[in-house]
Motif scaffolding. Structure first.
Motif, PDB file in Angstrom:
ATOM      1  N   ASP A  50      -6.778  -1.286 -10.012  1.00 37.94           N
ATOM      2  CA  ASP A  50      -5.555  -0.485 -10.190  1.00 37.94           C
ATOM      3  C   ASP A  50      -5.251  -0.426 -11.685  1.00 37.94           C
ATOM      4  OD1 ASP A  50      -2.204  -0.647  -8.690  1.00 37.94           O
ATOM      5  OD2 ASP A  50      -3.094   0.643 -10.245  1.00 37.94           O
ATOM      6  N   LYS A  89       2.101   2.172  -3.378  1.00 41.07           N
ATOM      7  CA  LYS A  89       1.158   2.629  -4.395  1.00 41.07           C
ATOM      8  C   LYS A  89       1.160   4.159  -4.453  1.00 41.07           C
ATOM      9  CE  LYS A  89      -2.397  -1.078  -4.242  1.00 41.07           C
ATOM     10  NZ  LYS A  89      -1.790  -1.950  -5.198  1.00 41.07           N
ATOM     11  N   ASN A 149      -2.517   0.477 -13.032  1.00 39.09           N
ATOM     12  CA  ASN A 149      -1.118   0.180 -13.339  1.00 39.09           C
ATOM     13  C   ASN A 149      -0.938  -1.311 -13.593  1.00 39.09           C
ATOM     14  OD1 ASN A 149       0.034   2.831 -12.989  1.00 39.09           O
ATOM     15  ND2 ASN A 149      -0.598   2.603 -10.845  1.00 39.09           N
ATOM     16  N   ARG A 208      -8.124   5.068  -5.986  1.00 36.10           N
ATOM     17  CA  ARG A 208      -8.986   4.147  -6.720  1.00 36.10           C
ATOM     18  C   ARG A 208      -9.259   2.904  -5.886  1.00 36.10           C
ATOM     19  NH1 ARG A 208     -10.148   4.528 -11.889  1.00 36.10           N
ATOM     20  NH2 ARG A 208     -10.203   2.268 -12.147  1.00 36.10           N
ATOM     21  N   GLU A 209      -8.167   2.423  -5.239  1.00 29.05           N
ATOM     22  CA  GLU A 209      -8.318   1.197  -4.442  1.00 29.05           C
ATOM     23  C   GLU A 209      -9.339   1.432  -3.324  1.00 29.05           C
ATOM     24  OE1 GLU A 209      -4.856  -0.183  -2.230  1.00 29.05           O
ATOM     25  OE2 GLU A 209      -5.325  -2.249  -2.811  1.00 29.05           O
ATOM     26  N   GLN A 236       0.851  -1.202   0.000  1.00 28.06           N
ATOM     27  CA  GLN A 236       0.000   0.000   0.000  1.00 28.06           C
ATOM     28  C   GLN A 236       0.886   1.251   0.000  1.00 28.06           C
ATOM     29  OE1 GLN A 236      -3.091   0.106  -0.491  1.00 28.06           O
ATOM     30  NE2 GLN A 236      -3.512   2.265  -0.077  1.00 28.06           N
ATOM     31  N   SER A 242      -3.486   5.566  -7.260  1.00 29.49           N
ATOM     32  CA  SER A 242      -3.813   4.131  -7.112  1.00 29.49           C
ATOM     33  C   SER A 242      -4.520   3.895  -5.787  1.00 29.49           C
ATOM     34  CB  SER A 242      -2.535   3.291  -7.175  1.00 29.49           C
ATOM     35  OG  SER A 242      -2.006   3.346  -8.468  1.00 29.49           O
ATOM     36  N   LYS A 243      -4.029   4.578  -4.753  1.00 28.47           N
ATOM     37  CA  LYS A 243      -4.656   4.390  -3.430  1.00 28.47           C
ATOM     38  C   LYS A 243      -6.101   4.871  -3.478  1.00 28.47           C
ATOM     39  CE  LYS A 243      -0.495   5.101  -0.564  1.00 28.47           C
ATOM     40  NZ  LYS A 243       0.190   6.101   0.280  1.00 28.47           N
TER      41      LYS A 243
END
Ligand SMILES: OCc1cccc(Br)n1
Length: 455
Positions: free
Chosen positions: A28, A14, A30, A21-22, A11, A18-19
């Motif tokens: 993700d 990231k 990527n 979205r997660e 985490q 990305s975080k």
């Protein structure tokens, strides 16, 4: 499921996006850690690079082969301390089979050669370009995949094979605008190490491990290297003798070290002679400090380095006369190289030699009235059959968008299919380079020849 610590570490690595979205339960965007996407701009550059790999392989009369990226793990279990074996991207498949994403292409080549058996006429000259994998702890943030160009010659015992391979490599480098001023090819023979090991009575079955450890000399602190020699059971004096043999940098020195009639001296003399005669002698540097990290090389080894010494090896290769035998097949002399797709691009970028490769089409075909869509499709089809690269606009668009699109496509012509012109049996052709336009008849193939330009 990851352990908590690993999950936290992952985490932390990231990015903010990305975080975010997660946290919303979105995927993700990527690619997996250590892997690369090739969106069109990057894919065009890669296609160009691979096109040069292919062109040189073709010029040398090599034949393409391919094999699965997924192989049986047993191809790579060699217990010689190789990085490539320590970092196998391996797992058990749903059938309980131990498999691995190939870390290199040579074992696949060996498997295919042995599978062909007597059917294979020798010498065989094969090439391929394939994605190779490693699973390295992302501690160093290095890539886990790259594409490698390989050329291999099976069935030629003399250094004439290595000379041919180096001729291909240097021709490739020259085609990209590089020269011996940019790249050095360090050449050595593992027969030097073999001679030293014999002098100290080190058993032959340690040859691969010793060679792999010598390859680490440049990469590890000397005390670590000496510690690893000790762990192999190599006495300190012998280790010093091996390390001392990695400082030879001329044929004269090598001759003094090994004795005039030694086969390693003859091999390298012949190789340098052929290189000089062929015209790439300026690239070669004798340097016994190179050993390469693969255990199966038996004599000649070589690697390409940028002359500034700033980058990792551009390519590497050598002779591996025993590999087929270790796979339980008939022994065959083999030599080959692997050339990665990453370091070469870094070098070209440093040298300002990366080509601009825009998305480019010959013609953009636009229909101005949806009633004429069938006719526009026909026009595009005929143009393509004549060899033209055509971007057919598939929806009604305003001219402002069309002109922007034509620029994006770097098109040579804009072909407008519109009612007034069509009623006269013509289409409007704008020559974007000449900034001219004319109505071209499409009524007959002959009169339309101006439209269907053959490349
Ligand atoms: O050359 C060593 C290697 C093998 C597989 C993948 C990558 Br990235 N690098």
């Amino acid at each position: 499921t990851q352990t908590t610590a690993a999950a936290v570490a992952s985490q932390e690595r990231k990015s903010g996006a990305s975080k975010a979205r997660e946290s919303k339960g979105l995927i993700d965007l990527n690619p997996p850690k250590g892997t690369r996407d090739f969106p069109p701009d990057e894919a065009r550059l890669r296609q160009w690079l691979f096109g040069e790999f292919e062109a040189v392989s073709r010029l040398f009369g090599f034949q393409l082969f391919d094999a699965p990226v997924l192989e049986s793990e047993e191809l790579y279990v060699r217990k010689s301390g190789e990085e490539i074996s320590d970092q196998l991207f391996n797992f058990e498949d749903k059938g309980g089979r131990r498999v691995a994403l190939r870390p290199e292409l040579t074992p696949s080549l060996a498997r295919l050669v042995l599978k062909q058996g007597k059917q294979l006429s020798l010498p065989a000259k094969w090439y391929t370009i394939g994605q190779c994998w490693r699973y390295e702890r992302m501690t160093r943030g290095r890539r886990r995949e790259h594409y490698q160009w390989n050329m291999d010659i099976i069935g030629v015992a003399g250094v004439e094979a290595e000379a041919e391979l180096l001729a291909a490599i240097t021709m490739f480098l020259e085609r990209l605008g590089l020269s011996a001023e940019d790249v050095a090819i360090k050449v050595s023979s593992r027969k030097v190490l073999q001679a030293v090991m014999q002098r100290y009575g080190i058993p032959d079955d340690m040859f691969g491990q010793v060679c792999v450890l010598v390859d680490k000399i440049e990469k590890l602190p000397m005390e670590k290297v000496e510690e690893e020699f000790g762990a192999l059971g190599v006495p300190a004096e012998a280790a010093q003798g091996i390390i001392g043999a990695t400082t030879i940098s001329s044929l004269a020195e090598l001759e003094a070290f090994l004795g005039a009639g030694h086969e390693a001296v003859a091999d390298l003399k012949r190789l340098f002679e052929l290189a000089e005669a062929t015209g790439y002698g300026d690239y070669l540097v004798l340097d016994t400090s190179i050993s390469r990290g693969l255990a199966y090389y038996t004599s000649t080894v070589f690697e390409g380095r940028d002359r500034k010494g700033e980058l990792r090896a551009i390519f590497g290769g050598g002779r591996y006369d025993k590999l087929l035998g270790t796979f339980g097949g008939e022994q065959q002399p083999c030599a080959g190289f692997g050339f990665g797709d990453a370091v070469i691009v870094e070098l070209l970028r440093d040298k300002g030699l990366l080509p601009e490769i825009p998305h480019q089409v010959d013609d953009v075909v636009v229909v101005m009235d949806e009633q004429l869509r069938p006719q526009a499709n026909r026009i595009a089809h005929k143009l393509r059959q004549s060899g033209r690269v055509v971007d057919l606009v598939l929806e009604s668009k305003k001219m402002k968008w069309v002109f922007k699109h034509v620029e994006r496509c770097h098109a040579a012509r804009l072909i407008l299919v519109a009612p007034d012109e069509w009623a006269k049996g013509t289409v409007r052709v704008k020559d974007l380079a000449q900034r001219s336009e004319e109505d071209v008849s499409v009524l007959t193939e002959m009169r339309a020849a101006k439209l269907f330009i053959c490349k």
